[in-house]
Design a protein around this motif. Structure first.
Motif, mmCIF file in Angstrom:
data_model
loop_
_atom_site.group_PDB
_atom_site.id
_atom_site.type_symbol
_atom_site.label_atom_id
_atom_site.label_comp_id
_atom_site.label_asym_id
_atom_site.label_seq_id
_atom_site.Cartn_x
_atom_site.Cartn_y
_atom_site.Cartn_z
ATOM 1 N N UNK A 94 0.854 -1.188 0.000
ATOM 2 C CA UNK A 94 0.000 0.000 0.000
ATOM 3 C C UNK A 94 0.890 1.238 0.000
ATOM 4 N N UNK A 95 0.406 2.356 -0.558
ATOM 5 C CA UNK A 95 1.233 3.572 -0.617
ATOM 6 C C UNK A 95 1.656 4.030 0.771
ATOM 7 N N UNK A 96 2.898 4.511 0.868
ATOM 8 C CA UNK A 96 3.377 5.041 2.128
ATOM 9 C C UNK A 96 4.176 6.324 1.875
ATOM 10 N N UNK A 97 4.034 7.359 2.723
ATOM 11 C CA UNK A 97 3.144 7.412 3.890
ATOM 12 C C UNK A 97 1.673 7.609 3.530
ATOM 13 N N UNK A 98 1.404 8.011 2.298
ATOM 14 C CA UNK A 98 0.034 8.132 1.828
ATOM 15 C C UNK A 98 0.058 8.188 0.304
ATOM 16 N N UNK A 99 -1.109 8.098 -0.278
ATOM 17 C CA UNK A 99 -1.199 8.104 -1.741
ATOM 18 C C UNK A 99 -0.904 9.483 -2.324
ATOM 19 N N UNK A 100 -1.295 10.538 -1.600
ATOM 20 C CA UNK A 100 -1.150 11.886 -2.130
ATOM 21 C C UNK A 100 0.308 12.260 -2.381
ATOM 22 N N UNK A 101 1.185 11.998 -1.424
ATOM 23 C CA UNK A 101 2.583 12.384 -1.579
ATOM 24 C C UNK A 101 3.262 11.569 -2.668
ATOM 25 N N UNK A 102 2.705 10.410 -2.996
ATOM 26 C CA UNK A 102 3.264 9.550 -4.034
ATOM 27 C C UNK A 102 2.834 9.954 -5.439
ATOM 28 N N UNK A 103 2.013 10.981 -5.555
ATOM 29 C CA UNK A 103 1.621 11.486 -6.879
ATOM 30 C C UNK A 103 2.588 12.597 -7.279
ATOM 31 N N UNK A 104 3.378 12.391 -8.321
ATOM 32 C CA UNK A 104 4.366 13.412 -8.704
ATOM 33 C C UNK A 104 3.698 14.737 -9.022
ATOM 34 N N UNK A 105 4.248 15.796 -8.445
ATOM 35 C CA UNK A 105 3.720 17.132 -8.691
ATOM 36 C C UNK A 105 4.889 18.020 -9.134
ATOM 37 N N UNK A 106 5.139 18.105 -10.450
ATOM 38 C CA UNK A 106 6.272 18.910 -10.943
ATOM 39 C C UNK A 106 6.198 20.368 -10.521
ATOM 40 N N UNK A 107 4.991 20.853 -10.238
ATOM 41 C CA UNK A 107 4.862 22.240 -9.803
ATOM 42 C C UNK A 107 5.342 22.427 -8.365
ATOM 43 N N UNK A 108 5.335 21.335 -7.581
ATOM 44 C CA UNK A 108 5.798 21.392 -6.191
ATOM 45 C C UNK A 108 6.690 20.172 -5.943
ATOM 46 N N UNK A 109 7.857 20.146 -6.585
ATOM 47 C CA UNK A 109 8.686 18.930 -6.558
ATOM 48 C C UNK A 109 9.190 18.540 -5.178
ATOM 49 N N UNK A 110 9.362 19.512 -4.289
ATOM 50 C CA UNK A 110 9.863 19.188 -2.957
ATOM 51 C C UNK A 110 8.798 18.555 -2.076
ATOM 52 N N UNK A 111 7.535 18.706 -2.454
ATOM 53 C CA UNK A 111 6.436 18.234 -1.614
ATOM 54 C C UNK A 111 5.870 16.899 -2.063
ATOM 55 N N UNK A 112 6.374 16.342 -3.167
ATOM 56 C CA UNK A 112 5.868 15.048 -3.639
ATOM 57 C C UNK A 112 7.048 14.144 -3.967
ATOM 58 N N UNK A 113 6.785 12.835 -4.010
ATOM 59 C CA UNK A 113 7.823 11.862 -4.307
ATOM 60 C C UNK A 113 7.812 11.575 -5.802
ATOM 61 N N UNK A 114 8.926 11.875 -6.467
ATOM 62 C CA UNK A 114 8.981 11.777 -7.918
ATOM 63 C C UNK A 114 9.442 10.397 -8.387
ATOM 64 N N UNK A 115 10.609 9.970 -7.921
ATOM 65 C CA UNK A 115 11.130 8.658 -8.307
ATOM 66 C C UNK A 115 12.125 8.219 -7.237
ATOM 67 N N UNK A 116 11.683 7.337 -6.359
ATOM 68 C CA UNK A 116 12.486 6.943 -5.203
ATOM 69 C C UNK A 116 13.353 5.743 -5.562
ATOM 70 N N UNK A 117 14.647 5.870 -5.292
ATOM 71 C CA UNK A 117 15.612 4.823 -5.610
ATOM 72 C C UNK A 117 15.910 3.930 -4.419
ATOM 73 N N UNK A 118 15.873 4.494 -3.211
ATOM 74 C CA UNK A 118 16.261 3.706 -2.049
ATOM 75 C C UNK A 118 15.578 4.218 -0.794
#
Length: 399
Positions: A94-118
């Motif tokens: 399931x998405x962690x910590x939530x689904x919202x932060x896992x939606x890439x938001x190029x307009x607010x890149x620091x506030x969303x998860x774009x592509x996590x490697x580790x």
């Protein structure tokens, strides 16, 4: 006359034997089957257990938290990735910590998860998330490459460190991270830049201030072996070059691990079979010149070609061996032993030791991706999360 009878009897015997061998239910046919089935086979080493099977996107990282929770991540390399960080709960991710932060938001890149490697879980039950900010290996989106800490008790983000342009180059790809919380106000993090275009390096981060700097940039130890060609599943691992001809895959500093006292950082380029070390005292000193840092680099010899590294509280270092479907362990005296070898270990990626005494690792068939096979995706689902009992505890460099 006697000779003719003997010859005739011999012919009959030969024909009967041939007929029996051709018959599926014959004793001769069974004997042939037994011979085939008893041929030698490659043996396995150790006992690996499948923890979870992935039928969607390809995972890379895994983190086993001290409280027993288990997390994985999926970089956005090209698969359909609905969320880039997840928790395995009751057999589902399931998405962690939530689904919202896992939606890439190029307009607010620091506030969303774009592509996590580790991902890494620390002794305080915080999950540290390493976001490359570089979906599909594109140049890092300004403000998107970052370290994010989530409190597992509340599932709230408690710290975000965004890397400045002077830390990440246009061709940078941050890959792994390790922590030492004993220095400064909040500790330090060490990251690897495994850029395929170079230069690779080790990045040091002051977790309190967010200040970060590059070290060992372009040093031969962080760049990988220019003559290295990986051979995985018996096939040279190459990419199609600009002229259409195959060229070796080249990636710089990748896996990281720390010694029990935190004084040594182990690292290995993906395009190498060697393990290297460097003194962390000079890495943490921003005023140290390049010569001081480079003087402490040591080539510790061959360990096999690996992606992920980790270490335990006793000083052992663990490494995947993607060319030999194996997990290897370096004992404190520097001796390497294979603790797991199994045909199912198809490209061991990230490694994580849990307080339950198990080493967790993903096997994600990275070498079978289309980019390494002339455009044909040869991966076969499921990808797998395995574990093997190592009877060791995770390294905790805490104040």
């Amino acid at each position: 006359m006697t000779f003719d009878r003997y010859a005739a009897a011999t012919v009959v015997a030969v024909l009967l034997a041939a007929s029996l061998a051709a018959s599926p239910g014959s004793a001769c046919a069974q004997t042939a089957h037994d011979v085939v089935s008893s041929l030698p086979e490659e043996r396995s080493i150790g006992h690996i257990e499948a923890v979870h099977e992935f039928y969607g996107a390809m995972p890379t990282g895994v983190a086993k938290a001290p409280n027993g929770r288990l997390f994985v991540n999926y970089p956005r390399w090209g698969d359909d990735v609905p969320f880039t960080v997840g928790e395995i709960v009751d057999g589902r991710v399931v998405p962690y910590p939530n689904a919202q932060i896992n939606r890439p938001d190029p307009a607010h890149p620091a506030a969303s998860l774009l592509s996590v490697q580790n991902i890494v879980a620390d002794y305080r039950n915080r999950l540290w998330i390493l976001d490359t900010g570089a979906p599909k290996f594109a140049p890092p989106l300004p403000g998107g490459a970052k370290l994010v800490a989530v409190d597992l008790a509340t599932s709230k983000v408690v710290k975000t460190i965004v890397f400045k342009p002077n830390v990440l180059l246009p061709q940078s790809y941050i890959d792994d991270v390790r922590f030492d919380f004993r220095y400064g106000n909040e500790g330090f993090a060490y990251l690897s830049d495994s850029s395929p275009a170079g230069p690779g390096c080790i990045i040091v981060v002051d977790l309190a201030s967010g200040d970060a700097w590059r070290t060992l940039e372009a040093h031969p130890a962080t760049q990988g072996d220019p003559s290295f060609i990986a051979v995985v599943e018996g096939v040279e691992m190459t990419e199609d070059g600009p002229d259409g001809r195959p060229q070796p895959v080249h990636l710089a500093a990748d896996g990281l691990a720390l010694s029990p006292d935190g004084n040594i950082l182990y690292f290995s380029p993906l395009s190498s079979r060697h393990l290297y070390s460097v003194a962390t005292r000079f890495l943490r000193d921003r005023n140290a010149d390049d010569g001081e840092v480079e003087a402490t680099v040591r080539d510790l010899g061959e360990k096999g070609a690996s992606d992920g590294l980790t270490s335990d509280a006793s000083g052992a270092v663990y490494a995947g061996d993607y060319e030999r479907n194996s997990i290897r362990k370096m004992l404190p005296d520097g001796t390497w032993v294979t603790i797991a070898h199994d045909p199912r270990i198809l490209w061991p990626d990230a490694l994580s030791i849990g307080t339950d005494g198990y080493l967790y690792f993903t096997a994600n068939q990275l070498n079978r991706q289309a980019q390494f096979n002339h455009g044909s995706d040869l991966r076969k689902k499921p990808y797998t999360l395995f574990r093997i009992k190592v009877n060791a505890q995770p390294l905790e460099l805490k104040p």
